[in-house]
Design a protein around this motif. Structure first.
Motif, PDB file in Angstrom:
ATOM      1  N   HIS A 186     -11.002  19.338   6.465  1.00  0.00           N
ATOM      2  CA  HIS A 186     -12.047  20.364   6.496  1.00  0.00           C
ATOM      3  C   HIS A 186     -11.494  21.766   6.253  1.00  0.00           C
ATOM      4  O   HIS A 186     -12.021  22.754   6.763  1.00  0.00           O
ATOM      5  N   PHE A 187     -10.417  21.831   5.499  1.00  0.00           N
ATOM      6  CA  PHE A 187      -9.963  23.108   4.952  1.00  0.00           C
ATOM      7  C   PHE A 187      -9.277  22.818   3.626  1.00  0.00           C
ATOM      8  O   PHE A 187      -8.987  21.665   3.295  1.00  0.00           O
ATOM      9  N   ALA A 188      -9.037  23.878   2.865  1.00  0.00           N
ATOM     10  CA  ALA A 188      -8.592  23.721   1.481  1.00  0.00           C
ATOM     11  C   ALA A 188      -7.226  23.060   1.397  1.00  0.00           C
ATOM     12  O   ALA A 188      -6.367  23.241   2.267  1.00  0.00           O
ATOM     13  N   TRP A 189      -7.040  22.310   0.297  1.00  0.00           N
ATOM     14  CA  TRP A 189      -5.777  21.639   0.007  1.00  0.00           C
ATOM     15  C   TRP A 189      -4.611  22.613   0.029  1.00  0.00           C
ATOM     16  O   TRP A 189      -4.707  23.744  -0.453  1.00  0.00           O
ATOM     17  N   MET A 190      -3.487  22.154   0.585  1.00  0.00           N
ATOM     18  CA  MET A 190      -2.254  22.942   0.634  1.00  0.00           C
ATOM     19  C   MET A 190      -1.189  22.208  -0.163  1.00  0.00           C
ATOM     20  O   MET A 190      -0.880  21.052   0.137  1.00  0.00           O
ATOM     21  N   PRO A 191      -0.606  22.810  -1.199  1.00  0.00           N
ATOM     22  CA  PRO A 191       0.474  22.155  -1.945  1.00  0.00           C
ATOM     23  C   PRO A 191       1.623  21.796  -1.011  1.00  0.00           C
ATOM     24  O   PRO A 191       2.138  22.659  -0.286  1.00  0.00           O
ATOM     25  N   GLN A 192       2.042  20.553  -1.019  1.00  0.00           N
ATOM     26  CA  GLN A 192       2.989  20.076  -0.014  1.00  0.00           C
ATOM     27  C   GLN A 192       4.372  20.717  -0.113  1.00  0.00           C
ATOM     28  O   GLN A 192       5.127  20.714   0.862  1.00  0.00           O
ATOM     29  N   HIS A 193       4.713  21.269  -1.256  1.00  0.00           N
ATOM     30  CA  HIS A 193       6.039  21.861  -1.411  1.00  0.00           C
ATOM     31  C   HIS A 193       6.134  23.248  -0.793  1.00  0.00           C
ATOM     32  O   HIS A 193       7.234  23.798  -0.669  1.00  0.00           O
ATOM     33  N   LYS A 197      -9.555  16.491  -3.159  1.00  0.00           N
ATOM     34  CA  LYS A 197     -10.892  16.302  -2.591  1.00  0.00           C
ATOM     35  C   LYS A 197     -10.787  15.567  -1.254  1.00  0.00           C
ATOM     36  O   LYS A 197     -11.472  15.930  -0.280  1.00  0.00           O
ATOM     37  N   GLU A 198      -9.957  14.535  -1.197  1.00  0.00           N
ATOM     38  CA  GLU A 198      -9.799  13.790   0.056  1.00  0.00           C
ATOM     39  C   GLU A 198      -9.228  14.696   1.156  1.00  0.00           C
ATOM     40  O   GLU A 198      -9.575  14.554   2.334  1.00  0.00           O
ATOM     41  N   TRP A 199      -8.352  15.605   0.782  1.00  0.00           N
ATOM     42  CA  TRP A 199      -7.793  16.569   1.755  1.00  0.00           C
ATOM     43  C   TRP A 199      -8.924  17.384   2.384  1.00  0.00           C
ATOM     44  O   TRP A 199      -9.006  17.528   3.602  1.00  0.00           O
ATOM     45  N   PRO A 220       0.849  -1.205   0.000  1.00  0.00           N
ATOM     46  CA  PRO A 220       0.000   0.000   0.000  1.00  0.00           C
ATOM     47  C   PRO A 220       0.883   1.253   0.000  1.00  0.00           C
ATOM     48  O   PRO A 220       1.265   1.772   1.050  1.00  0.00           O
ATOM     49  N   GLU A 221       1.194   1.748  -1.163  1.00  0.00           N
ATOM     50  CA  GLU A 221       2.245   2.751  -1.322  1.00  0.00           C
ATOM     51  C   GLU A 221       1.714   4.042  -1.938  1.00  0.00           C
ATOM     52  O   GLU A 221       1.116   4.029  -3.020  1.00  0.00           O
ATOM     53  N   PHE A 222       1.975   5.128  -1.254  1.00  0.00           N
ATOM     54  CA  PHE A 222       1.687   6.458  -1.797  1.00  0.00           C
ATOM     55  C   PHE A 222       3.017   7.206  -1.802  1.00  0.00           C
ATOM     56  O   PHE A 222       3.620   7.440  -0.762  1.00  0.00           O
ATOM     57  N   TRP A 223       3.468   7.575  -2.966  1.00  0.00           N
ATOM     58  CA  TRP A 223       4.764   8.239  -3.077  1.00  0.00           C
ATOM     59  C   TRP A 223       4.700   9.629  -2.435  1.00  0.00           C
ATOM     60  O   TRP A 223       3.748  10.378  -2.658  1.00  0.00           O
ATOM     61  N   ALA A 224       5.717   9.940  -1.667  1.00  0.00           N
ATOM     62  CA  ALA A 224       5.747  11.243  -1.004  1.00  0.00           C
ATOM     63  C   ALA A 224       5.735  12.378  -2.018  1.00  0.00           C
ATOM     64  O   ALA A 224       5.197  13.451  -1.742  1.00  0.00           O
ATOM     65  N   ARG A 225       6.306  12.150  -3.187  1.00  0.00           N
ATOM     66  CA  ARG A 225       6.332  13.217  -4.192  1.00  0.00           C
ATOM     67  C   ARG A 225       4.978  13.393  -4.878  1.00  0.00           C
ATOM     68  O   ARG A 225       4.780  14.311  -5.661  1.00  0.00           O
ATOM     69  N   GLY A 226       4.029  12.477  -4.632  1.00  0.00           N
ATOM     70  CA  GLY A 226       2.680  12.617  -5.148  1.00  0.00           C
ATOM     71  C   GLY A 226       1.872  13.573  -4.277  1.00  0.00           C
ATOM     72  O   GLY A 226       2.396  14.229  -3.378  1.00  0.00           O
ATOM     73  N   GLY A 227       0.577  13.656  -4.525  1.00  0.00           N
ATOM     74  CA  GLY A 227      -0.275  14.518  -3.709  1.00  0.00           C
ATOM     75  C   GLY A 227      -0.826  15.719  -4.447  1.00  0.00           C
ATOM     76  O   GLY A 227      -1.188  16.717  -3.812  1.00  0.00           O
ATOM     77  N   TYR A 228      -0.914  15.642  -5.790  1.00  0.00           N
ATOM     78  CA  TYR A 228      -1.380  16.786  -6.576  1.00  0.00           C
ATOM     79  C   TYR A 228      -2.578  16.451  -7.468  1.00  0.00           C
ATOM     80  O   TYR A 228      -2.999  17.287  -8.262  1.00  0.00           O
ATOM     81  N   SER A 229      -3.133  15.244  -7.334  1.00  0.00           N
ATOM     82  CA  SER A 229      -4.258  14.872  -8.190  1.00  0.00           C
ATOM     83  C   SER A 229      -5.564  15.466  -7.658  1.00  0.00           C
ATOM     84  O   SER A 229      -5.668  15.875  -6.496  1.00  0.00           O
ATOM     85  N   LYS A 245      -1.919  10.718   3.120  1.00  0.00           N
ATOM     86  CA  LYS A 245      -1.589   9.551   2.298  1.00  0.00           C
ATOM     87  C   LYS A 245      -1.606   8.282   3.136  1.00  0.00           C
ATOM     88  O   LYS A 245      -2.127   7.239   2.711  1.00  0.00           O
ATOM     89  N   TYR A 246      -1.042   8.384   4.307  1.00  0.00           N
ATOM     90  CA  TYR A 246      -1.044   7.280   5.271  1.00  0.00           C
ATOM     91  C   TYR A 246      -2.475   6.880   5.608  1.00  0.00           C
ATOM     92  O   TYR A 246      -2.844   5.704   5.596  1.00  0.00           O
ATOM     93  N   GLN A 247      -3.319   7.872   5.887  1.00  0.00           N
ATOM     94  CA  GLN A 247      -4.693   7.617   6.284  1.00  0.00           C
ATOM     95  C   GLN A 247      -5.504   6.991   5.144  1.00  0.00           C
ATOM     96  O   GLN A 247      -6.347   6.114   5.374  1.00  0.00           O
ATOM     97  N   LEU A 248      -5.256   7.407   3.915  1.00  0.00           N
ATOM     98  CA  LEU A 248      -6.033   6.891   2.789  1.00  0.00           C
ATOM     99  C   LEU A 248      -5.810   5.394   2.597  1.00  0.00           C
ATOM    100  O   LEU A 248      -6.761   4.641   2.331  1.00  0.00           O
ATOM    101  N   TYR A 249      -4.560   4.934   2.737  1.00  0.00           N
ATOM    102  CA  TYR A 249      -4.334   3.500   2.576  1.00  0.00           C
ATOM    103  C   TYR A 249      -4.709   2.710   3.824  1.00  0.00           C
ATOM    104  O   TYR A 249      -5.054   1.523   3.727  1.00  0.00           O
ATOM    105  N   PHE A 250      -4.678   3.339   4.981  1.00  0.00           N
ATOM    106  CA  PHE A 250      -5.235   2.695   6.170  1.00  0.00           C
ATOM    107  C   PHE A 250      -6.733   2.449   5.972  1.00  0.00           C
ATOM    108  O   PHE A 250      -7.243   1.347   6.208  1.00  0.00           O
ATOM    109  N   ARG A 251      -7.434   3.475   5.507  1.00  0.00           N
ATOM    110  CA  ARG A 251      -8.870   3.341   5.238  1.00  0.00           C
ATOM    111  C   ARG A 251      -9.125   2.274   4.176  1.00  0.00           C
ATOM    112  O   ARG A 251     -10.061   1.461   4.302  1.00  0.00           O
TER     113      ARG A 251
END
Length: 725
Positions: free
Chosen positions: A176-183, A169-171, A155-164, A196-202
């Motif tokens: 309960h606040f707007a997405w923040m670009p991780q960089h 929407k999941e953020w 169950p892998e989510f790349w740390a460099r991901g997070g922009y789809s 990312k951790y929580q999504l694959y736990f779920r």
């Protein structure tokens, strides 16, 4: 380790794919009562890859799954099902053939919009609810076929991901606040990885719940496992995964610790030198996965691989296989093993050999050695013994170690996970078998019962809840010794988390822990008493102990004081080797980069199981950088009962009569069997037959050890042996 999809997609011209068609089914072999060994493959049965473990984990559900499964069942295997949870041949979902619309929004994306791919047509997935609905249809098909276990791997989510778009929407739904670009900030980085951790736990929680409910509705009880890399490797490779938290799920039956040369050879720093330390890393990786399960009593399989994904030489594979295999067996509470992934890649692949211009298949000697090793796993006993060295020193781990890895922000760097290795390697390289403890498991009473001194740093991770500190404080109060290292100046100390929100207003997590123990939140080094225990605070990041030569001297002296004086745990023993006696087996490893460069000498008589000739040795000398896998021969008084001591094939139907010994063997075709058989006296006649026809064999009697060395050609169908006494 479902890397075969990637390898096939990239068309690495290293595989020999002939000979993989199913052959006529032989009489079904009775399964062993306790199934402890397995391997994974995506092909139908073939004589060339008939490994003879208890379980075959058949990869990928596909329309041909029933045919593939039947081919293995016909050979006596328990067929189970494995597939990726974060990627796979799931084109029907992405192309719109599942629910009528494509799902490009569920692909993990980098900052510039690049799709993160496992292969040319296989993307890594953001596990949306739509995707989970699709995955349920995949596991349902396996359950309907009748598999006894399902493995959802990596169950892998790349740390460099997070922009789809799905991630954004999941953020919003989670925070309960707007997405923040991780960089853009350390806080955005931390929160992004936490999600990312929580999504694959779920995802795993929901899929496992479905598997249990659906299989039970059919009168079955399908087990659920997660094959996963260690927390150390995922952190090093900048991947986020649920890891330890999964162990508490009611639908979770266990893990496969995916540790092999490719993970263990990741370089780290020690004494100012960055290099590969494969045995050391493998030991710590296995320990990390075992720590996730030990208090929960869930099952854990240990995996190792005779080769690896990267194209290396056969000599390189063999050297590092011995290192990882030795490390794997130094945890005697574990007796479940995935003996190899992708046997077709091993037995039929071609890789470089020194002084050869063309790629070569596996050498017969290496194949024999490998088969001796994996067949020992079929009967490897659990043991109450422990690896040699001072016990009771542990390093605290946490899943949040994965949250600070990418991208790098000003004020924080952790080259090669040096903030972890800075606590572990100075002791491990001196012969102290450091334990690892997951903070996620501190709620279990057993979590710290064997720990005398606990090493903690929040330089590279953060505590997951106030409960972590409550448990640590109670442990110190009862007599534990906590040694804390960290400047607590990294920007992740100020992320929006439990210690600085709500009723808590602490500048750092450590400040909360110290207050719980009624200690000053000092910015200076100090040693404090709390209840029956002690707390050491050193305002130095652990990475500084290993990234410069001789920088760990004061740390070692401090640990001696904490262990010997404060924990009253006895002398902290320093040495250059590790040894474990496990039933009749002895594992040994001797370290380099140690003041002591003497070999470890193990007295015999012994069989050397890393030598394909299975020689009988009076003793074995293990030099620095080397490992050993040995079988201790029984004393003369214990030699009356005949038995097979070691073999490059699996032994069936062993029968000892007053005047004869008989058995049969099976192993992959086109390999060579070498066996050591203990007999009460020199044999008279040795007959080796297959289907009633004599087979060529050689044998030699060793009177001093009362053993027969027997050699013949392996076949997947039974080879019958009868020895007259």
């Amino acid at each position: 380790m479902s890397r075969c999809i990637l390898l096939r997609k990239l068309n690495l011209m290293l595989w020999c794919v002939g000979g993989l068609l199913g052959q006529p089914a032989a009489a079904q072999v009775a399964r062993s009562k306790t199934e402890t060994t397995s391997f994974q493959i995506d092909q139908p049965w073939s004589a060339a890859v008939d490994v003879r473990s208890d379980i075959v984990m058949l990869y990928g559900i596909g329309d041909d799954f029933p045919t593939r499964a039947a081919s293995w069942q016909g050979k006596g295997y328990n067929v189970q099902f494995m597939t990726g949870i974060a990627w796979g041949n799931y084109q029907p979902y992405f192309e719109g053939k599942f629910d009528g619309r494509p799902h490009p929004e569920d692909v993990q994306l980098e900052r510039d919009g690049t799709r993160i791919m496992h292969g040319p047509t296989v993307p890594y997935v953001v596990p949306s609810q739509h995707y989970l609905d699709y995955m349920k249809t995949q596991v349902k098909r396996a359950i309907d076929f009748g598999v006894t276990a399902i493995y959802l791997e990596e169950p892998e989510f790349w740390a460099r991901g997070g922009y789809s778009e799905t991630f954004k929407k999941e953020w919003q739904d989670y925070y309960h606040f707007a997405w923040m670009p991780q960089h853009e900030s350390p806080e955005a980085t931390y929160l992004s990885s936490k999600l990312k951790y929580q999504l694959y736990f779920r995802a795993l929680k929901e899929i496992f719940s479905y598997i249990k409910t659906y299989s039970e509705s059919k009168g079955q009880r399908v087990k659920c496992f997660v094959p996963t890399h260690s927390l150390l490797n995922y952190s090093a490779w900048e991947i986020v995964s649920p890891e330890a938290s999964l162990a508490a799920l009611p639908g979770m039956d266990g893990y496969i610790a995916q540790v092999w040369t490719g993970t263990a050879r990741v370089p780290n720093y020690f004494n100012g030198v960055k290099k590969e330390r494969v045995f050391e890393n493998a030991f710590l990786e296995y320990s990390s996965v075992l720590s996730m399960t030990a208090p929960t009593k869930k099952t854990v399989y240990f995996l190792t691989d005779p080769i690896e994904d990267g194209v290396r030489s056969w000599d390189d594979y063999k050297k590092n296989y011995e290192a990882t295999f030795t490390a794997e067996l130094m945890f005697p509470s574990v007796n479940h093993f995935e003996v190899m992934p992708w046997p077709n890649r091993i037995y039929q692949g071609k890789f470089p050999v020194r002084d050869k211009t063309e790629l070569q298949p596996i050498a017969p000697a290496y194949a024999t050695q490998m088969q001796v090793m994996i067949n020992a796993l079929n009967t490897m006993p659990q043991a109450a013994t422990q690896v040699s060295g001072s016990k009771g020193v542990a390093v605290l781990l946490g899943n949040s170690m994965m949250f600070q890895r990418f991208p790098v922000h000003k004020g924080y760097e952790d080259p090669q996970l040096s903030n972890f290795y800075g606590l572990a390697l100075p002791l491990f390289k001196r012969g102290v078998p450091v334990d690892l403890v997951h903070m996620e498991n501190l709620g279990y009473p057993e979590a710290l019962t064997q720990t005398k001194v606990l090493l903690v740093s929040y330089a590279n991770m953060k505590p997951t809840s106030a409960l972590v500190h409550e448990k640590l404080a109670a442990w110190v109060k009862a007599g534990g010794v906590l040694v804390y290292y960290g400047k607590d100046a990294d920007p992740f100390q100020q992320v929006k988390e439990w210690w600085n929100t709500g009723s808590f207003h602490y500048d750092t997590p450590l400040a909360h822990l110290l207050q719980l123990m009624q200690l000053p939140a000092s910015q200076q080094d100090g040693v404090y008493a709390y209840g029956k225990g002690k707390v050491y605070v050193t305002k130095t990041d652990p990475k500084e102990l290993v990234m410069q030569p001789q920088a760990d001297q004061s740390f070692i002296k401090q640990l001696q004081q904490a262990y010997e004086r404060d924990a009253r745990a006895g002398q902290l023993q320093f040495k250059n080797s590790y040894r474990l006696d496990r039933g009749p087996y002895t594992l040994a490893a001797v370290l380099d980069e140690n003041e002591n460069q003497e070999p470890l000498v193990i007295q015999g008589p012994l069989l050397d199981l890393y030598d394909p000739e299975l020689p009988v040795l009076p003793s074995k000398s293990v030099a620095p950088t080397k490992q050993a896998f040995l079988y201790r021969l029984p004393s003369p008084k214990e030699r009356k009962l005949p038995r097979v001591l070691a073999a490059a094939a699996r032994v069936y139907d062993f029968k000892a009569q007053p005047t004869s010994v008989s058995f049969s063997t099976k192993s992959p075709a086109n390999t060579n069997n070498v066996m050591r058989i203990l007999l009460p006296s020199k044999p008279g006649k040795v007959a080796v037959t297959r289907g009633g026809t004599s087979e060529s064999a050689t044998y030699a009697w060793d009177a001093q050890s009362s053993t027969l060395l027997l050699k013949f050609r392996n076949y997947s169908e039974a080879v019958d042996v009868k020895i007259s006494l």
